[in-house]
Design an enzyme around this catalytic site. Structure first.
Site, short mmCIF file in Angstrom:
data_model
loop_
_atom_site.label_atom_id
_atom_site.label_comp_id
_atom_site.label_asym_id
_atom_site.label_seq_id
_atom_site.Cartn_x
_atom_site.Cartn_y
_atom_site.Cartn_z
N HIS A 142 -3.02 -2.68 -25.42
CA HIS A 142 -3.93 -1.57 -25.79
C HIS A 142 -4.01 -0.44 -24.77
O HIS A 142 -3.65 0.70 -25.04
CB HIS A 142 -5.36 -2.11 -25.97
C1 BDR Z 1 -9.86 -3.41 -25.95
O1 BDR Z 1 -10.73 -4.49 -25.66
C2 BDR Z 1 -10.37 -5.13 -24.46
O2 BDR Z 1 -10.36 -6.50 -24.61
C3 BDR Z 1 -9.03 -4.56 -24.05
O3 BDR Z 1 -8.95 -4.45 -22.65
C4 BDR Z 1 -8.99 -3.21 -24.72
O4 BDR Z 1 -9.56 -2.21 -23.91
C5 BDR Z 1 -9.10 -3.73 -27.21
O5 BDR Z 1 -9.97 -3.91 -28.28
#
Ligand code: BDR
Ligand code: CA
Length: 311
Positions: A241
């Site tokens: 992400h």
């Molecule tokens: C987001 O949530 C976190 O767990 C990850 O780091 C990312 O920023 C994804 O939904």
């Protein structure tokens, strides 16, 4: 002149890769890293941020601790994805670089006031608590922000922490709402994008093949958090992400999306934290963000490999 950024983050293996990508990229100057509670509690995110800076051999980076809980609700964490420490996987030494004295909020406010207006970009990779608090406390800084480029939300992919909401927005929807209503130039990297940036086996191998500490660590981190997402989605890898945010600053042409209206659901028990993006333009609500929808995944991973190899 490099683009000047503040990374606001809750590391998190994917946050860690994002920080490494930024520190490996001469086009960017990281003015500071501000930790927020999210994936794990604040003491751990503030610790993890420093571990990552040391891994990049940048103990000079200023790391600040910020808010330890969302504006209104109880903190929801994601140890089920990231492990107990937030950076589970490889064994990591405790950081030796200090946490900066002072609060992340003051750092964000002071930096935006001191630097020329329009010259600092905020890169939130976690819940938006720090950013919203800074905007509330010092409304004069809002118009000084160059851009807010964030990871959060979802439209076509809907939710990952509830059926309707993405984690970062769900944890602090009131904060997200404040940022959305601020009038800042906002770029969203929702799950719609990040679920196309998958850590497949050959992509992870490319990091391992570097033989460097950073490459080995990125491979080990992705190995760890993949296990959860692969099982959940039945996909060949996990979405990487947060590095999408930094990659966008370096190569925006890898991404595409639409300028649309995005509103945050605050009231419904069922859909709290949902990013209601008017992708099809079915309302007359004014566009308030660039909501990305697609990424050239091969180009994104090529960029990551090129940069992580420099560390
Ligand atoms: C987001 O949530 C976190 O767990 C990850 O780091 C990312 O920023 C994804 O939904
Ligand atoms: Ca994150």
């Amino acid at each position: 002149m490099p683009r000047r950024i503040i990374i606001d983050t809750d590391p998190g293996q994917d946050d860690a890769v994002a920080i490494l990508l930024a520190l490996a990229s001469p086009e960017l100057e990281v003015l500071g890293v501000t930790a927020v509670a999210g994936n794990v509690p604040l003491d751990l995110t503030a610790r993890n941020a420093r571990i990552v800076c040391e891994l990049a051999k940048r103990p000079d980076i200023k790391v600040f601790a910020g808010c330890d809980r969302p504006l209104r609700h109880k903190l929801v964490t994601a140890e089920h994805v990231h492990g107990k420490t937030g950076l589970d996987g490889p064994q990591l030494p405790d950081p030796t670089m200090p946490l900066q004295p002072g609060h992340a909020i003051d750092f964000i406010i002071d930096t935006l006031r001191e630097e020329p207006a329009g010259s600092v970009t905020l890169c939130p990779l976690g819940p938006l608590t720090n950013i919203a608090t800074a905007f509330q406390r010092a409304p004069d800084i809002v118009e000084r922000v160059q851009q807010v480029v964030l990871m959060g939300g979802a439209y076509f992919q809907v939710g990952n922490i509830t059926p309707a909401a993405e984690f970062n927005i769900y944890v602090d929807p009131e904060a997200a709402d404040i940022v959305m209503k601020s009038g800042c130039d906002i770029v969203f990297h929702p799950l719609d994008v990040t679920h196309k940036a998958l850590t497949t086996a050959p992509r992870v191998q490319a990091f391992r093949d570097m033989g460097s500490e950073a490459g080995t660590m990125v491979a080990a981190w992705t190995d760890f958090f993949e296990r959860f997402d692969k099982e959940k989605y039945g996909s060949p890898g996990a979405p990487l992400h947060d590095p999408c945010v930094i990659a966008y600053l370096l190569k925006p042409e890898l991404f595409s999306g639409r300028r649309v209206n995005v509103e945050i659901e605050l009231r419904s028990e069922l859909t709290r934290g949902m990013t209601v993006a008017d992708w099809w333009g079915v309302t007359d609500r004014a566009p308030n963000a660039l909501f990305l929808g697609d990424v050239d995944a091969e180009g994104f991973f090529a960029l990551l490999v090129d940069r992580i190899a420099r560390l």
